[in-house]
Design an enzyme around this catalytic site. Structure first.
Site, PDB file in Angstrom:
ATOM      1  N   THR A  33      13.399  -6.260  67.603  1.00 50.67           N
ATOM      2  CA  THR A  33      12.439  -5.315  67.030  1.00 50.67           C
ATOM      3  C   THR A  33      12.246  -4.172  68.020  1.00 50.67           C
ATOM      4  OG1 THR A  33      10.264  -5.135  65.973  1.00 50.67           O
ATOM      5  CG2 THR A  33      10.405  -6.594  67.884  1.00 50.67           C
ATOM      6  N   ASN A  34      11.232  -3.346  67.842  1.00 54.32           N
ATOM      7  CA  ASN A  34      10.996  -2.239  68.785  1.00 54.32           C
ATOM      8  C   ASN A  34       9.493  -1.999  68.921  1.00 54.32           C
ATOM      9  OD1 ASN A  34      10.133  -0.118  66.795  1.00 54.32           O
ATOM     10  ND2 ASN A  34      12.170  -0.569  65.970  1.00 54.32           N
ATOM     11  N   LEU A  35       9.131  -1.031  69.732  1.00 55.05           N
ATOM     12  CA  LEU A  35       7.726  -0.863  70.124  1.00 55.05           C
ATOM     13  C   LEU A  35       6.904   0.026  69.183  1.00 55.05           C
ATOM     14  CD1 LEU A  35       8.063  -0.553  74.009  1.00 55.05           C
ATOM     15  CD2 LEU A  35       7.115  -2.466  72.684  1.00 55.05           C
ATOM     16  N   SER A  36       7.445   0.355  68.012  1.00 55.23           N
ATOM     17  CA  SER A  36       6.644   1.172  67.093  1.00 55.23           C
ATOM     18  C   SER A  36       5.329   0.475  66.764  1.00 55.23           C
ATOM     19  CB  SER A  36       7.441   1.405  65.808  1.00 55.23           C
ATOM     20  OG  SER A  36       6.606   1.985  64.832  1.00 55.23           O
ATOM     21  N   ALA A 100      10.187   2.994  62.276  1.00 56.08           N
ATOM     22  CA  ALA A 100      11.223   2.929  63.315  1.00 56.08           C
ATOM     23  C   ALA A 100      12.176   1.802  62.921  1.00 56.08           C
ATOM     24  CB  ALA A 100      10.593   2.674  64.674  1.00 56.08           C
TER      25      ALA A 100
END
Ligand code: CTP
Ligand code: CA
Length: 228
Positions: A33-36, A100
């Site tokens: 996943t990512n930091l959005s 994102a």
């Protein structure tokens, strides 16, 4: 008070907003996943509702409260998000792609939790590129005919203005919004660079809800007259 005084510039419009990260499963307990934080997309959904639109928010995994009066569909992976957005895009009049989306996903998710085998060897993960959800929707006939107005976002680490214009053309969208970073992830404030065919406009550093209201006004101005 703000809602009372905000002109209903999006009355009669159906606005779809994607927000947050996507989560690409590796196995039942792990993923990519990512930091959005989802904050910008949620603020846009709220601002669009204030402006009188019917709003559907398609959210990746984030722990934010749903803005009042906004319909919310929770999704996980990019493929989930794409399926949901493609259906909504058939009837929406505005699509703001603030999510994102993970650029890659594991080729396949393991059905069972991957275990250490005791030898110190690491699992080999193979990735495949996710579809470009925004470019796909922007290429559909309703979008090309401007019955569906598509807005993209761009996260760039360098040369924002030039990269954003290139990205706008590549995605086939009339308006692309650049995050003037660095490090806007999770913050309550941001500054935005709006890029369209005419050139660029900067929205100076402010709270994300304030920027969202300005962005909604910019979108409303660009909708075809009598489009409701
Ligand atoms: N986007 C999308 N589907 C993807 C990747 C991105 O719909 N698979 C959308 C995002 O929601 C955003 C825009 O495309 O509105 C730009 O995302 P960004 O990550 O900046 O661009 P990419 O095309 O993924 O290119 P790169 O990350 O390599 O710069
Ligand atoms: Ca990307």
């Amino acid at each position: 008070l703000v809602r009372f005084f905000t002109p209903k510039t999006l009355a009669g419009q159906h606005v779809v907003v994607s927000a947050g990260p996507t989560f690409e499963a590796i196995d039942p307990v792990r993923g990519l996943t990512n930091l959005s934080s989802g904050k910008m997309g949620f603020a846009i959904a709220r601002a669009a509702h204030e402006a009188g639109a019917h709003v559907t928010l398609v959210a990746g995994p984030v722990a934010l409260p749903t803005p009042r009066g906004v319909g919310r569909i929770n999704v996980k992976s990019a493929l989930n998000m794409q399926r949901t957005l493609q259906v909504l895009a058939q009837t929406a009049s505005v699509f703001v792609s603030a999510a994102a989306v993970a650029d890659w996903r594991p080729v396949s998710a393991a059905e069972q939790k991957i275990k250490k085998d005791g030898s110190g060897s690491v699992p080999a993960l193979n990735f495949v590129e996710n579809p470009d959800i925004l470019a796909g929707i922007a290429a559909q006939p309703r979008a090309v005919a401007r019955q569906l107005f598509c807005v993209g976002f761009a996260a760039e680490s360098q040369d924002l203005q030039a990269q954003a214009q290139v990205k706008r053309v590549r995605k086939g969208v009339p308006l692309l919004v650049g995050n003037i970073g660095p490090d806007t992830f999770g913050q309550d404030e941001n500054a935005l660079l709006l890029v369209d065919e005419q050139g660029t406009t900067e929205l100076p550093r402010a709270h994300k809800l304030h920027l969202a209201r300005q962005l909604v006004a910019e979108i409303a101005q660009r909708l075809p007259v009598g489009s409701v």
